[in-house]
Motif scaffolding. Sequence first.
Motif, PDB file in Angstrom:
ATOM      1  N   ASP A 116      -1.659  15.936   7.684  1.00  7.90           N
ATOM      2  CA  ASP A 116      -0.778  15.100   8.499  1.00  7.90           C
ATOM      3  C   ASP A 116      -1.217  15.096   9.970  1.00  7.90           C
ATOM      4  N   VAL A 117      -2.425  15.521  10.176  1.00  5.10           N
ATOM      5  CA  VAL A 117      -3.089  15.399  11.475  1.00  5.10           C
ATOM      6  C   VAL A 117      -2.345  16.096  12.611  1.00  5.10           C
ATOM      7  N   ARG A 133      -4.690   7.380   7.436  1.00  8.30           N
ATOM      8  CA  ARG A 133      -3.445   6.617   7.427  1.00  8.30           C
ATOM      9  C   ARG A 133      -2.419   7.213   8.392  1.00  8.30           C
ATOM     10  N   ARG A 134      -2.265   8.530   8.312  1.00 10.53           N
ATOM     11  CA  ARG A 134      -1.294   9.196   9.174  1.00 10.53           C
ATOM     12  C   ARG A 134      -1.659   9.013  10.653  1.00 10.53           C
ATOM     13  N   LEU A 135      -2.946   8.956  10.881  1.00 11.52           N
ATOM     14  CA  LEU A 135      -3.415   8.868  12.259  1.00 11.52           C
ATOM     15  C   LEU A 135      -3.202   7.477  12.837  1.00 11.52           C
ATOM     16  N   THR A 136      -3.441   6.469  11.995  1.00 14.97           N
ATOM     17  CA  THR A 136      -3.488   5.116  12.539  1.00 14.97           C
ATOM     18  C   THR A 136      -2.196   4.326  12.379  1.00 14.97           C
ATOM     19  N   LEU A 137      -1.554   4.470  11.223  1.00 13.74           N
ATOM     20  CA  LEU A 137      -0.341   3.677  11.103  1.00 13.74           C
ATOM     21  C   LEU A 137       0.855   4.488  10.660  1.00 13.74           C
ATOM     22  N   LEU A 160      -4.007  -1.133   2.945  1.00 11.49           N
ATOM     23  CA  LEU A 160      -4.628  -0.191   3.865  1.00 11.49           C
ATOM     24  C   LEU A 160      -6.042  -0.654   4.199  1.00 11.49           C
ATOM     25  N   ARG A 161      -6.154  -1.354   5.279  1.00  9.99           N
ATOM     26  CA  ARG A 161      -7.471  -1.828   5.696  1.00  9.99           C
ATOM     27  C   ARG A 161      -8.119  -0.769   6.578  1.00  9.99           C
ATOM     28  N   ILE A 162      -9.352  -0.499   6.303  1.00  9.57           N
ATOM     29  CA  ILE A 162     -10.074   0.435   7.164  1.00  9.57           C
ATOM     30  C   ILE A 162     -10.742  -0.379   8.261  1.00  9.57           C
TER      31      ILE A 162
END
Lengths: 256, 256
Positions: free
Chosen positions: A53-54, A193-197, A236-238
């Motif tokens: 979870d960063v 995912r946790r980091l970006t959105l 989930l787009r990278i």
Amino acid sequence: MAVSLDERPSAEIRSRKQRAPNSPPRGAPDRHAGQAARNSEIVYRDLHDAIVDVSLVPGTPIVEKEITERYGISRTPVREAILKLAEEQLVDVIPKSGTFVARIPVAVLQEAIVARRALEEVCVREATAKASKSQLMELRAIIQREYELSAAGDEHAFHEADNVFHAGVAAAGGYPGIWTMVEKIRLQVERYRRLTLPQHGRMKLIVAEHEAVLDGIENRDANAAVAAMNSHLNKLRIDIATFRDLWPDYFLFDRK
Amino acid sequence: MAVSLDERPSAEIRSRKQRAPNSPPRGAPDRHAGQAARNSEIVYRDLHDAIVDVSLVPGTPIVEKEITERYGISRTPVREAILKLAEEQLVDVIPKSGTFVARIPVAVLQEAIVARRALEEVCVREATAKASKSQLMELRAIIQREYELSAAGDEHAFHEADNVFHAGVAAAGGYPGIWTMVEKIRLQVERYRRLTLPQHGRMKLIVAEHEAVLDGIENRDANAAVAAMNSHLNKLRIDIATFRDLWPDYFLFDRK
DNA sequence: CATGTATAACTGGTATACAAGATATTTTAC
DNA sequence: GTAAAATATCTTGTATACCAGTTATACATG
């Protein structure tokens, strides 16, 4: 000096059951041993969660001695936990130097997403073919729970329910083990995912997507179910370029 | 008492490079450290190979002390190796009792085969779309090598070439990491394969199947390539009933 | 002789001490 | 003052000793 993690040496110090043992051919251990708590498991789980979870960002030093003191245990179990994390590519151990939370390998992200989609497609297709009525009801219940958690705004619990849904689909397809594989693959993607959105606000959308998947399964329309699942996973787009400048040190761009 | 493995503490005692480290954000280790040989790696590899090729049959006790003496090292690295094997479900560690080579979990076999097929299908399809000429030539060369090894009857080398082919297909599709996943999944299936069918005589057939796959890729005919690959992978039928009586103790039938 | 119990010999889990390389700091030479 | 070398202090890797269950054996007991 070292960035320390928050104070939370995990409430329990004795728990977690172990996997059913295999009895060797000639007379030997056959029953499920009482759960012997391995402290390494506790440390592993705590670090694992913190990394995924960063809350421990890439590059953070992980110092054995520090953890040792925090949990009041010796280096041996701490070391075991770290080695386990190293195998999952969540930390990098540099001999005689230090251990650090691994960067997120961009190349792996792309492949992980593709792999997950392929595996989940199989599960959905099979679930469409042979999900039992009780399994369908179970899935519908999970979606209802997601809806409630969405309304309550409980992101953490929602995320867990999300996973339960996917696991349920796999189980309905007769491939519970495949979800286990997906979970391992998902690790790095999850960090991204946790980091970006922050999925705040996305929850209701996810519920709707899950409903579309389940509708397809219930109607025994494999193509519709698979399409819904793919659409769901494709959300989930990278889009790494955006974050390249934001956190250049959090990602690993070249081939590992 | 304990069934001991053959005497072969692995020639090398110093080797195996380590994965490129991630440099932490603020100044720190950035270059590739010289390869520090971890003895645990050597022990791990030896045990791993012995278990996968079933020279260590399910149920065989793995005694730390015994390995310790054979390699002339302490328990710590041996223990690390065993823990690594435990995570891959190749051994079962029963606290205060013993460590044993795990049985082959039948339920996992089925799922592993399905998962592999799904993942390789993605690779083949993508390879068909974007394999470069050099990659195609490389694959053709691998098949040629397989042919030669088949003629020479070198099963071991043939098997390695087989893996190289599949890895090459994945790489041609742009998903080299997916083959890594497949390799992990393949473990248990491989034990089953080695146990049940010596691939003597099957080598020529495999070469032909690989050729069919590559033909499909070269012709940019995705459906043909995928069909060929699926046909290839479907050759391994899990016909467990036959072996239930032969080696009842080698398999784990109920859900883990 | 059968059976239950104590005991001795295993096992893996943990703690600790030491070794060796990498890094940061200080010292010294110029 | 600057740069290079020596050194102190970090880190992880390894070896060893000890601890706590488990299992098998011997033995007492009916």
